[in-house]
Design an enzyme around this catalytic site. Structure first.
Site, PDB file in Angstrom:
ATOM      1  N   HIS A 156       0.830  -1.225   0.000  1.00  0.00           N
ATOM      2  CA  HIS A 156       0.000   0.000   0.000  1.00  0.00           C
ATOM      3  C   HIS A 156       0.862   1.272   0.000  1.00  0.00           C
ATOM      4  CE1 HIS A 156      -3.404  -2.634   1.231  1.00  0.00           C
ATOM      5  NE2 HIS A 156      -2.463  -3.229   1.944  1.00  0.00           N
ATOM      6  N   SER A 180      15.231  21.804 -15.763  1.00  0.00           N
ATOM      7  CA  SER A 180      14.042  22.611 -16.025  1.00  0.00           C
ATOM      8  C   SER A 180      14.476  23.941 -16.614  1.00  0.00           C
ATOM      9  CB  SER A 180      13.297  22.839 -14.709  1.00  0.00           C
ATOM     10  OG  SER A 180      12.505  24.000 -14.796  1.00  0.00           O
ATOM     11  N   GLU A 187      10.361   8.561 -16.756  1.00  0.00           N
ATOM     12  CA  GLU A 187       9.014   9.036 -17.097  1.00  0.00           C
ATOM     13  C   GLU A 187       8.642   8.682 -18.538  1.00  0.00           C
ATOM     14  OE1 GLU A 187       8.395  13.219 -15.914  1.00  0.00           O
ATOM     15  OE2 GLU A 187       9.999  12.867 -14.474  1.00  0.00           O
ATOM     16  N   LYS A 196      16.118  22.148 -10.426  1.00  0.00           N
ATOM     17  CA  LYS A 196      15.481  20.880 -10.787  1.00  0.00           C
ATOM     18  C   LYS A 196      16.401  19.902 -11.511  1.00  0.00           C
ATOM     19  CE  LYS A 196      11.719  19.621 -10.623  1.00  0.00           C
ATOM     20  NZ  LYS A 196      10.451  19.946 -11.271  1.00  0.00           N
TER      21      LYS A 196
END
Ligand code: ARG
Length: 438
Positions: A154, A275, A288, A281
């Site tokens: 979970h 970024s 991804e 970043k």
């Protein structure tokens, strides 16, 4: 430029011609198309349908086309209907009238079927090689990082595991993926060449000869099935979909672990991006993209299943739709396997952070309950006692092993000093079946 036209009075509408043309994508099959044609003429000569000189002349022409394509002398372009027309018309242009004999006892239906099977088989082996290379990297990263870390259910910290055992779960998934692709190769390994349009031929050809020549186990049993079977494309897309699902789950974990919230791993600069606005970043774009590209592979599987579902026997032009989906998925799968391999072999595991997460997560609570069970308490009662201890520890902001024996005895007088050794994280991994976690 077409291979047909005798029974037509009007030229094809330009819109229709563009709509129908597959050269833009089936040029990928040039090698297999020439390979299939060479096996075909060799068989025609062996069966006495073509003379030896005719066979040699056609084979020479096909070889020269192949080497010109590979040396960038001949470009696959122009208003040809497909790769089959391109090769045949170039052949006739090069060797003259005898080139027109190549298509004796053959249809583009069995031609495209054999081309695509040859290509699918070749690329499936390439996929297996890349799966194996990724599996090797997983073993290496696992061996080098046999550290404690929290295991989750979970997405809540559950019990202690090792990074090695965690990452090796993906090794197991990929081993099954490999078996699935091997099985697909085994099933598809039959030659459709010689089925002709749908009903075989009146020439006395030898389908076993071409099957053997092209490396297939045997010729297909049924002509109609042979020219209209695209199961092997669908089956590979299905294997790829399951594999992409696995790569996507691994990507998701790498993304989570590299966030400041987890801070378990560092993905190397080589496989990260920045970024344009936020200077601080560093984004896990490789992971991804793999997660994102899973969608297009599932999409190809659905597209092909849908294309095929209403097609009457035998060949129908709908089947031309198989190629773009299949080629795109192959490119996707091969690049995702390579990127995952590169990214994974460059990650650093932050050992202290995974261990701190273990300490903060009461990950020896189950083992603490087991301790009481060993001392004679029923598991259900032990579960309740440890639950109360966890609540107490949470209020004190301590781990179970950090509270004193006196405090533990307030919950059960079965606790003795040996509990600390029993619930030590490393020790828990050294007992019973848990040693497999190491
Ligand atoms: N471009 C076609 C395909 O990909 C080749 C087969 C054409 N056959 C035919 N009868 N028009 O399926």
């Amino acid at each position: 430029m077409k291979l047909w036209g005798g029974r037509f009075k009007k030229a094809e509408n330009k819109l229709m011609e563009d709509f129908n043309s597959s050269l833009g994508f089936d040029k990928t099959l040039y090698y297999e198309d020439i390979q299939g044609s060479k096996a075909h003429v060799k068989m025609l000569a062996k069966c006495g349908i073509l003379t030896q000189e005719e066979c040699e002349s056609i084979t020479g022409g096909l070889n020269s086309i192949l080497s010109d394509i590979e040396n960038d002398v001949l470009h696959i372009e122009g208003d040809y209907e497909d790769i089959h027309s391109f090769v045949e018309m170039n052949l006739i242009e090069r060797i003259g009238q005898v080139g027109k004999k190549l298509h004796t006892s053959r249809s583009r239906n069995d031609q495209v079927a054999v081309d695509l099977r040859l290509y699918a088989k070749k690329k499936a082996f390439e996929v297996i090689e890349d799966i194996d290379a990724l599996r090797d990297v997983i073993v290496k990263v696992g061996e080098e990082n046999n550290f404690l870390m929290p295991g989750y259910t979970h997405l809540q910290r559950a019990q202690v595991v090792t990074f090695k055992h965690h990452i090796m779960a993906y090794h197991n998934m990929l081993s099954r993926d490999k078996k699935r692709v091997e099985n697909a190769i085994e099933i598809m390994d039959e030659s459709p060449l010689g089925c002709c349009a749908l009903a075989g031929t009146t020439y006395n050809i030898d389908r076993s000869f071409t099957a053997k020549e092209l490396g297939f186990k045997k010729p297909v049993d049924n002509f109609l099935d042979g020219v209209s079977d695209r199961d092997y494309v669908i089956e590979l897309l299905s294997c790829f979909s399951i594999m992409m699902m696995h790569l996507s789950r691994l990507s998701e974990e790498l993304i989570l672990w590299s966030s400041k919230e987890f801070d378990f791993i560092l993905i190397d600069d080589e496989f990260s991006t920045g970024s344009s606005i936020m200077p601080q970043k560093k984004n896990p774009d490789a992971a991804e993209l793999i997660r994102g590209k899973t969608g297009r592979v599932y999409g190809s599987l659905m597209a092909l299943l849908t294309t095929m579902k209403g097609i009457p026997l035998a060949y129908n032009k709908d089947m031309q739709e198989d190629k773009e989906q299949f080629f795109n998925s192959l490119d996707t799968v091969l690049s995702c396997l390579k990127i995952m391999r590169g990214m994974l072999s460059s990650i650093k595991i932050k050992k202290e952070n995974t261990f701190n997460a273990v300490k903060k997560g009461f990950l020896n609570a189950t083992e603490a309950a087991d301790y009481l069970v060993n001392k004679g308490m029923a598991f259900r009662d032990a579960h309740k006692v440890i639950g109360e201890i966890v609540l107490y520890c949470e209020e004190k902001d301590k781990a179970i092993e950090d509270i004193s024996l006196e405090e533990l005895k307030n919950f059960s007088d079965l606790f003795e000093h040996d509990v600390y050794e029993f619930i030590d994280y490393e020790n828990t991994l050294s007992r019973g079946i848990k040693t497999e976690l190491k």
